[in-house]
Scaffold this motif. Structure first.
Motif, short mmCIF file in Angstrom:
data_model
loop_
_atom_site.label_atom_id
_atom_site.label_comp_id
_atom_site.label_asym_id
_atom_site.label_seq_id
_atom_site.Cartn_x
_atom_site.Cartn_y
_atom_site.Cartn_z
N TYR A 19 0.84 -1.20 0.00
CA TYR A 19 0.00 0.00 0.00
C TYR A 19 0.87 1.25 0.00
O TYR A 19 0.67 2.18 -0.80
N LEU A 20 1.86 1.29 0.90
CA LEU A 20 2.71 2.46 1.02
C LEU A 20 3.52 2.70 -0.25
O LEU A 20 3.73 3.85 -0.66
N TYR A 21 3.97 1.63 -0.88
CA TYR A 21 4.73 1.74 -2.13
C TYR A 21 3.86 2.34 -3.24
O TYR A 21 4.28 3.27 -3.94
N LEU A 22 2.64 1.82 -3.38
CA LEU A 22 1.75 2.33 -4.42
C LEU A 22 1.33 3.77 -4.13
O LEU A 22 1.21 4.59 -5.05
N LYS A 23 1.12 4.09 -2.87
CA LYS A 23 0.81 5.47 -2.51
C LYS A 23 1.97 6.39 -2.89
O LYS A 23 1.76 7.50 -3.42
N ALA A 24 3.21 5.93 -2.67
CA ALA A 24 4.37 6.73 -3.04
C ALA A 24 4.43 6.95 -4.55
O ALA A 24 4.79 8.04 -5.01
N LEU A 25 4.06 5.92 -5.33
CA LEU A 25 4.09 6.08 -6.78
C LEU A 25 3.11 7.16 -7.24
O LEU A 25 3.42 7.93 -8.16
N THR A 26 1.94 7.22 -6.62
CA THR A 26 0.99 8.28 -7.00
C THR A 26 1.55 9.65 -6.65
O THR A 26 1.37 10.61 -7.40
N LEU A 27 2.23 9.75 -5.53
CA LEU A 27 2.82 11.03 -5.13
C LEU A 27 3.95 11.43 -6.06
O LEU A 27 4.12 12.61 -6.38
N ILE A 28 4.74 10.45 -6.51
CA ILE A 28 5.80 10.74 -7.47
C ILE A 28 5.21 11.28 -8.76
O ILE A 28 5.74 12.22 -9.36
N LYS A 29 4.10 10.69 -9.20
CA LYS A 29 3.45 11.16 -10.42
C LYS A 29 2.96 12.60 -10.27
O LYS A 29 2.85 13.34 -11.24
N GLU A 30 2.66 13.00 -9.02
CA GLU A 30 2.24 14.38 -8.76
C GLU A 30 3.44 15.27 -8.44
O GLU A 30 3.27 16.43 -8.09
N ASN A 31 4.66 14.71 -8.54
CA ASN A 31 5.90 15.43 -8.25
C ASN A 31 6.00 15.84 -6.78
O ASN A 31 6.67 16.82 -6.44
#
Length: 348
Positions: free
Chosen positions: A81-93
């Motif tokens: 969950y935390l990894y996927l949440k981080a990926l969404t945040l990376i996409k938002e810079n």
């Protein structure tokens, strides 16, 4: 909620679909479920994020975020969950917020999940590398501004970014189009291949020319997407361990945006300008090379996999494709051909 037998069968089906990149089918199956547990919800998020990589459709990213928010309480101590949440945040810079999630994911990832552990550590390393990229100093900014004033003309607009801005130059005599140039990427000093001179090859900026009729002041996706290409490519270069120079190609494997056929971006010389305009020297002796971003059709991207960038450019020139400025419907000179790949041979 599915019983254990039904869920096991569904998970096997999802694994097979992931193996074959059938992300839309995964979404369709999981969105039809009356309820999802955390494991299935994370499969849905993963599918949406992969779809976003392919389509750049912001709905996919928003939907992934919605599902994650729904399971926030359950996922707070779950590494996936935390990894996927981080990926969404990376996409938002939002790199700082993403780093916090990844650091927390490291605390909870089971030692048996070595693949997930590797992915978490890789994203952390990339974020740290991006964070280490400094902005241009005053001397470097002055060198860019002097070069741009001498060769690119009047500034029409400036789009501020995270350490990298987009400078939009107005059409001028001899170059009757807008030229969009990054300002800030050259703060990065790349590790160059063995035998190459670092001072001549380590620094770059990107450029993309848009027709005079292009509504550069509009922010709807159908007009803004070329700017997004530059920002996305800039972010990838800042995060990538790979050396980036002439001929570097980012292949999306599908349309870069849903409404155009281009599927890849390649760096070429700033071909519509004299050599003196294509680079400039910094006071510390480093040369900044300015590369034009050339969108490629799928067959052109496939050709590039098997041939040099110069071979592709010569084919485009011989086919009379207009490479500058960018046109959404420029000639696809390889359309009559099947391009040699691992499973096909070139023929007319």
């Amino acid at each position: 909620m599915l019983d254990s037998t039904a869920k096991s069968a569904l998970c096997r089906q999802l694994t097979d679909l992931f193996d074959h990149d059938e992300y839309q089918q995964i979404v369709d199956i999981l969105e039809r479920q009356p309820s999802l547990d955390l494991e299935l919800a994370l499969s849905l998020v993963r599918a949406y994020l992969n779809l976003h990589n392919v389509t750049q459709d912001d709905f996919c990213l928003r939907r992934a975020e919605d599902v994650l928010n729904t399971f926030e309480d359950e996922g707070g101590n779950d590494a996936q969950y935390l990894y996927l949440k981080a990926l969404t945040l990376i996409k938002e810079n939002l790199l700082q917020d993403a780093e916090i999630r990844l650091q927390r994911a490291l605390r909870f990832v089971p030692l048996t999940q070595s693949t997930l552990l590797t992915r978490i550590e890789r994203q952390l390393n990339l974020i740290r590398k991006a964070a280490a990229v400094r902005p241009l100093n005053a001397v470097e900014k002055a060198a860019f501004d002097a070069h741009a004033a001498a060769h690119f003309g009047t500034v029409h607009a400036v789009l501020k970014g995270d350490k990298v801005d987009l400078i939009v130059f107005a059409p001028q005599e001899g170059h009757d189009y807008y030229l969009v140039v990054t300002k800030g990427l050259s703060a990065l000093r790349q590790t160059v291949p063995a035998g190459a001179d670092p001072q001549e090859n380590a620094c770059l900026e990107l450029a993309l020319a848009l027709p005079k009729a292009w509504p550069v002041d509009r922010n709807e996706l159908q007009y803004y997407y070329p700017f997004k290409w530059l920002l996305d490519l800039t972010a990838q270069i800042r995060l990538s361990p790979q050396f980036v120079g002439f001929g570097y190609t980012m292949d999306n494997g599908g349309p870069l945006v849903p409404f155009v056929r281009f599927s890849a971006l390649m760096l070429t010389a700033l071909g519509d300008y004299p050599r003196t305009a294509q680079s400039y020297l910094l006071p510390d002796g480093y040369r900044v090379n300015i590369f034009q971003v050339l969108p490629l059709y799928p067959l052109e991207a496939a050709f590039r996999q098997e041939h040099s960038a110069q071979d592709l450019i010569e084919r485009l020139y011989h086919g009379k494709a207009v490479l500058c400025p960018y046109y959404e419907d420029r000639k696809d000179v390889l359309a009559p051909f099947k391009v040699q790949t691992a499973s096909t041979q070139t023929q007319k």
